[in-house]
Design an enzyme around this catalytic site. Structure first.
Site, PDB file in Angstrom:
ATOM      1  N   SER A   1       0.848  -1.468  -0.223  1.00 43.88           N
ATOM      2  CA  SER A   1      -0.325  -0.176   0.263  1.00 43.88           C
ATOM      3  C   SER A   1       0.877   1.536  -0.004  1.00 43.88           C
ATOM      4  O   SER A   1       2.114   1.033   0.135  1.00 43.88           O
ATOM      5  CB  SER A   1      -0.906   0.099   0.843  1.00 43.88           C
ATOM      6  OG  SER A   1      -1.388   1.388   1.325  1.00 43.88           O
TER       7      SER A   1
ATOM      8  N   TYR B   1      -2.822  -0.762   9.852  1.00 47.46           N
ATOM      9  CA  TYR B   1      -2.009  -0.507   8.763  1.00 47.46           C
ATOM     10  C   TYR B   1      -1.097  -0.736   8.480  1.00 47.46           C
ATOM     11  O   TYR B   1       0.063  -1.233   7.512  1.00 47.46           O
ATOM     12  CB  TYR B   1      -3.479   0.099   8.115  1.00 47.46           C
ATOM     13  CG  TYR B   1      -3.904  -0.326   6.743  1.00 47.46           C
ATOM     14  CD1 TYR B   1      -4.245  -1.489   6.059  1.00 47.46           C
ATOM     15  CD2 TYR B   1      -3.386   0.753   5.604  1.00 47.46           C
ATOM     16  CE1 TYR B   1      -4.019  -1.971   4.587  1.00 47.46           C
ATOM     17  CE2 TYR B   1      -3.018  -0.258   4.319  1.00 47.46           C
ATOM     18  CZ  TYR B   1      -3.652  -1.149   3.590  1.00 47.46           C
ATOM     19  OH  TYR B   1      -3.957  -1.368   2.196  1.00 47.46           O
TER      20      TYR B   1
HETATM   21  N1  LIG Z   1      -8.864  -0.723  -1.985  1.00 47.49           N
HETATM   22  C1  LIG Z   1      -7.059   0.218  -1.609  1.00 47.49           C
HETATM   23  O1  LIG Z   1      -7.498   1.542  -2.221  1.00 47.49           O
HETATM   24  C2  LIG Z   1      -6.087  -0.243  -1.285  1.00 47.49           C
HETATM   25  C3  LIG Z   1      -4.993   0.629  -1.193  1.00 47.49           C
HETATM   26  C4  LIG Z   1      -4.078   0.126  -0.815  1.00 47.49           C
HETATM   27  C5  LIG Z   1      -3.490  -1.064  -1.144  1.00 47.49           C
HETATM   28  N2  LIG Z   1      -4.745  -2.104  -0.722  1.00 47.49           N
HETATM   29  C6  LIG Z   1      -4.718  -4.111  -0.201  1.00 47.49           C
HETATM   30  O2  LIG Z   1      -4.793  -4.060  -1.903  1.00 47.49           O
HETATM   31  C7  LIG Z   1      -5.265  -5.942  -1.636  1.00 47.49           C
HETATM   32  C8  LIG Z   1      -6.667  -6.002  -1.753  1.00 47.49           C
HETATM   33  O3  LIG Z   1      -7.619  -5.815  -1.135  1.00 47.49           O
HETATM   34  P1  LIG Z   1      -8.966  -5.404  -1.461  1.00 47.49           P
HETATM   35  O4  LIG Z   1      -9.208  -3.261  -1.930  1.00 47.49           O
HETATM   36  O5  LIG Z   1      -9.073  -5.523  -2.922  1.00 47.49           O
HETATM   37  O6  LIG Z   1     -10.367  -4.975  -0.603  1.00 47.49           O
HETATM   38  P2  LIG Z   1     -11.569  -5.624  -0.061  1.00 47.49           P
HETATM   39  O7  LIG Z   1     -11.942  -5.323  -1.339  1.00 47.49           O
HETATM   40  O8  LIG Z   1     -11.835  -5.119   0.752  1.00 47.49           O
HETATM   41  O9  LIG Z   1     -10.918  -7.080  -0.526  1.00 47.49           O
HETATM   42  C9  LIG Z   1      -9.989  -8.112   0.525  1.00 47.49           C
HETATM   43  C10 LIG Z   1      -9.849  -9.659   0.205  1.00 47.49           C
HETATM   44  O10 LIG Z   1      -9.188 -10.026   1.477  1.00 47.49           O
HETATM   45  C11 LIG Z   1      -9.471 -11.131   1.635  1.00 47.49           C
HETATM   46  N3  LIG Z   1      -9.246 -11.431   3.012  1.00 47.49           N
HETATM   47  C12 LIG Z   1      -9.040 -11.246   3.377  1.00 47.49           C
HETATM   48  N4  LIG Z   1      -8.953 -11.340   4.896  1.00 47.49           N
HETATM   49  C13 LIG Z   1      -8.589 -12.539   4.732  1.00 47.49           C
HETATM   50  C14 LIG Z   1      -8.039 -14.092   5.128  1.00 47.49           C
HETATM   51  N5  LIG Z   1      -7.639 -13.906   5.853  1.00 47.49           N
HETATM   52  N6  LIG Z   1      -7.607 -15.263   4.061  1.00 47.49           N
HETATM   53  C15 LIG Z   1      -7.921 -14.584   2.504  1.00 47.49           C
HETATM   54  N7  LIG Z   1      -8.326 -13.594   2.138  1.00 47.49           N
HETATM   55  C16 LIG Z   1      -8.637 -13.204   2.290  1.00 47.49           C
HETATM   56  C17 LIG Z   1     -11.535 -10.564   1.948  1.00 47.49           C
HETATM   57  O11 LIG Z   1     -11.829 -12.029   1.625  1.00 47.49           O
HETATM   58  P3  LIG Z   1     -13.375 -12.162   2.554  1.00 47.49           P
HETATM   59  O12 LIG Z   1     -14.146 -11.882   1.535  1.00 47.49           O
HETATM   60  O13 LIG Z   1     -12.694 -13.082   2.787  1.00 47.49           O
HETATM   61  O14 LIG Z   1     -13.013 -11.543   3.420  1.00 47.49           O
HETATM   62  C18 LIG Z   1     -11.706 -10.363   0.230  1.00 47.49           C
HETATM   63  O15 LIG Z   1     -11.536 -10.945  -0.964  1.00 47.49           O
HETATM   64  C19 LIG Z   1      -4.901  -5.599   0.153  1.00 47.49           C
HETATM   65  O16 LIG Z   1      -3.662  -6.316   0.590  1.00 47.49           O
HETATM   66  C20 LIG Z   1      -4.983  -3.682   0.327  1.00 47.49           C
HETATM   67  O17 LIG Z   1      -4.778  -3.643   1.612  1.00 47.49           O
HETATM   68  C21 LIG Z   1      -5.740  -1.263  -1.326  1.00 47.49           C
END
Ligand SMILES: NC(=O)c1ccc[n+]([C@@H]2O[C@H](COP(=O)([O-])OP(=O)(O)OC[C@H]3O[C@@H](n4cnc5c(N)ncnc54)[C@H](OP(=O)(O)O)[C@@H]3O)[C@@H](O)[C@H]2O)c1
Length: 281
Positions: A135, A148
């Site tokens: 991130s 975080y």
């Molecule tokens: N969106 C942003 O603005 C942003 C910015 C910077 C970095 N990121 C990073 O991008 C990555 C993806 O996040 P996203 O934005 O797509 O968020 P999201 O829409 O909330 O998706 C998160 C995913 O991670 C899964 N997850 C959470 N805990 C888990 C576990 N213990 N084992 C397996 N799966 C798990 C969730 O599955 P469940 O359905 O089972 O909960 C979901 O599929 C993350 O690493 C996040 O920190 C996102």
């Protein structure tokens, strides 16, 4: 060229886009998640190039079983994308020690578990690419992001160092710093608010939570575009060690780089001459 790509957290958000886009261009995809039936439904049901398997990243046993399932089905794993993550928001003192541990368990030990399971398979073939989604908060500390940022700064140090471990076996690493992308990260189930309440912080905590909630659905980044960019990197012979994703992220990382340069220079007078004076030994 078609690759075997294992994605964690493929049931929602960026992980779903990664799996979808990879399938669309003909890759073989191992789409993993805590609820595999939901992952499969989200991706449109069974397909020849798709293996859906259970993987809670906090479980090394799950990671090993998913790796074995991938090998049984496709014979190899070319690219691992450590994507799964969540967000424990809050001021440090209002985050419980247990919440802090859960944040690091998912965002840091999670990708470590999956990478630990997959690396032997990549080393055996002397080929592979580990991509881990960090991130902007992995390089830049932010208000209300103590847990975080701690987890993602950990990811940065681990990935930067892992590079040297695995380079001799022809395995590449890429750590990715997205800015704000319109996924489900800011919805309940992905974001957890602080459990503690401290009077001194109260006037700041409530509006900050409201501010984060208002941002949900308005983030500037398109996760499908990010997914396509990451698949472009996965196709490169020499992928970058770091990929800063989104104009907001690039600006923040450049500002941090300038700040670090200034801090190093400002340290020179007091910190630049701290060596033993061996002439007096
Ligand atoms: N969106 C942003 O603005 C942003 C910015 C910077 C970095 N990121 C990073 O991008 C990555 C993806 O996040 P996203 O934005 O797509 O968020 P999201 O829409 O909330 O998706 C998160 C995913 O991670 C899964 N997850 C959470 N805990 C888990 C576990 N213990 N084992 C397996 N799966 C798990 C969730 O599955 P469940 O359905 O089972 O909960 C979901 O599929 C993350 O690493 C996040 O920190 C996102």
């Amino acid at each position: 060229m078609s690759k075997v790509i294992l994605v964690t957290g493929a049931g929602r958000g960026l992980g779903t886009d990664l799996a979808r886009e990879a399938l669309a261009v003909g890759h073989q995809v191992v789409a993993t998640g805590r609820r595999p039936e939901e992952v499969e439904t989200t991706l449109g049901g069974p397909q020849d190039n798709l293996l859906v398997t259970r993987l809670d990243v906090t479980s090394l046993e799950d990671a090993q079983a998913a790796t074995q399932a991938a090998i049984d089905r496709f014979g190899r794993i070319d690219v691992l994308i450590n994507n799964a993550g969540n967000f424990y928001a809050g001021y440090f003192e209002e985050i419980t020690p247990a919440q802090m541990r859960r944040q690091i368990e998912t965002n840091l030990f999670g990708p470590m578990n999956v990478t630990r399971a997959v690396l032997p398979v990549m080393r055996a073939r002397r080929a592979g690419h580990v991509i881990t989604i960090s991130s902007t908060a992995g390089l830049v500390g932010m208000e209300f992001c103590a847990a975080y940022a701690a987890s993602k700064f950990g990811v940065e140090g681990w990935m930067e160092s892992l590079r040297y471990d695995v380079e001799p076996y022809n395995i590449c690493t890429t750590v990715v710093e997205p800015g704000f992308f319109r996924t489900e990260l800011l919805v309940d189930g992905s974001t957890t608010w602080p459990e503690l309440s401290i009077d001194d912080y109260a006037a700041r905590t409530a509006p900050t939570i409201e501010g984060w909630k208002r941002m949900n659905g308005r983030q500037s980044g398109d996760p499908a575009k990010l997914a396509r960019a990451l698949l472009t990197l996965a196709d490169q012979d020499k992928p970058p060690q770091r990929f800063v994703a989104g104009a907001d992220a690039i600006e923040a990382v450049q500002a941090k780089a300038q700040e670090l340069l200034a801090q190093a220079e400002a340290s020179r007078e007091l910190g630049g001459d701290l060596a033993y004076d061996d002439t007096h030994a």
